[in-house]
Design an enzyme around this catalytic site. Structure first.
Site, PDB file in Angstrom:
ATOM      1  CG  HIS A   1    -132.378  -4.227 -36.033  1.00  0.00           C
ATOM      2  ND1 HIS A   1    -133.405  -3.938 -35.174  1.00  0.00           N
ATOM      3  CD2 HIS A   1    -132.650  -3.540 -37.184  1.00  0.00           C
ATOM      4  CE1 HIS A   1    -134.246  -3.104 -35.768  1.00  0.00           C
ATOM      5  NE2 HIS A   1    -133.807  -2.851 -36.979  1.00  0.00           N
TER       6      HIS A   1
ATOM      7  CB  CYS B   1    -136.121  -5.477 -34.242  1.00  0.00           C
ATOM      8  SG  CYS B   1    -134.977  -6.539 -33.337  1.00  0.00           S
TER       9      CYS B   1
END
Length: 320
Positions: A259, A112
């Site tokens: 993330h 990510c």
């Protein structure tokens, strides 16, 4: 099969609870059974990074960062410090091209951080050159961690430093494979021409103390996004639509999952009780079949899940 059924049942219970809490609070957030609902916690967390944010050594954004790159002083006139109540970079174009690219899909790879850096630089490059080019996430996943598997995680610092030093090629030339970077030392950077040249991209971090103010300034004055790194709780995992208000992340957890995404805009919404909430619009990398066509919205100015603690943005030096 039994484990799959139990996992799905648990997701249904959590979804129902989250929706009841949202409705009771008067929020518009809706949670649902999405493509992650049947994953175990271990399977889902395997798609997230467990590398903590680290902006050590990244210069802090100041008033001179963008202006240093401008050689033609008539190009950027002095702007008012009053910014509009709403801005969305997705609506903006250069020479007919949108400056924000499509939502990509990192799949089962915890890269990510690479997708967020690529999304940032795609827009920075489009604004600087007048042409949008989709850039290679795979190059960052393969090469940005200096030999360790990019699918095991990383952070924004690794990504922006890599592009500064080596540049970046295109998606078309160095295509994405969700399994490739699960093994280290597979970098093929030498095989492809640089679309973003070496030393062209420059970057700066945004101080957590004035993150909201500075992010809004960058979005308005320079029309570039801000990459952010944040923790993930069940609210994001089961998110369907609306603005997330609840912070259900635990910063003290030893196994905290992180993330990354890019802030491309902001706005304000009123709930059914008339209370106003400011929010960020964030581009994700879980494909456009998740959330609001691949995007999600979270409350701004409240450091939701540490989202405002380590933002990074950038410019292109060589094109000015």
């Amino acid at each position: 099969m039994i484990i799959l059924i139990l996992t799905g049942l648990l997701s249904c219970i959590r979804k129902t609870r989250l929706n009841k809490e949202s409705q009771a609070a008067g929020h518009d957030t809706t949670f649902g059974i999405n493509k992650f609902a049947d994953l175990s916690s271990g399977e889902f967390n395997g798609r997230l990074s467990h590398t903590k944010p680290n902006n050590t050594g990244i210069p802090v954004l100041d008033a001179s960062f963008f202006r240093q790159a401008v050689t033609n002083k008539t190009r950027h006139k002095r702007r008012s410090t009053r910014y509009p109540d709403y801005l969305d970079l997705r609506t903006m174009k250069v020479n007919g091209d949108k400056i924000v690219g499509r939502v990509k899909n990192q799949g089962e790879c915890a890269c990510c951080w690479g997708f967020a850096v690529t999304a940032l630089i795609e827009t920075v490059n489009a604004v600087a050159t007048g042409e949008f080019t989709s850039l290679s996430d795979q190059e960052l996943c393969d090469c940005g961690t200096e030999g360790t598997p990019g699918c095991k995680g990383g952070n924004l610092n690794l990504g922006v430093r890599y592009v500064r030093q080596y540049g970046l090629t295109t998606d078309e030339l160095y295509t994405y494979d969700q399994d490739r970077a699960k093994v280290g030392r597979r970098c093929r950077v030498a095989e492809y021409r640089r679309v973003v040249p070496r030393r062209a991209f420059n970057f700066a971090s945004i101080s957590a103390r004035k993150a909201e103010e500075e992010i809004i300034k960058v979005l308005n004055e320079w029309k570039v996004p801000v990459a952010v790194y944040f923790m993930v709780g069940e609210s994001l995992r089961l998110y369907k639509k609306g603005m997330i208000v609840k912070d259900d992340c635990n910063p003290r957890a030893k196994d905290a999952a992180w993330h990354a995404g890019v802030i491309v805009g902001y706005d304000t919404i009123a709930d059914e009780n008339g209370r106003e909430y400011d929010y960020w619009i964030i581009k994700n990398s879980w494909d456009d079949d998740w959330g609001e066509s691949g995007y999600f919205r979270v409350i701004r100015g409240a450091d939701w899940c540490a989202i405002e603690e380590s933002p990074v943005t950038g410019r292109m030096d060589s094109y000015y």
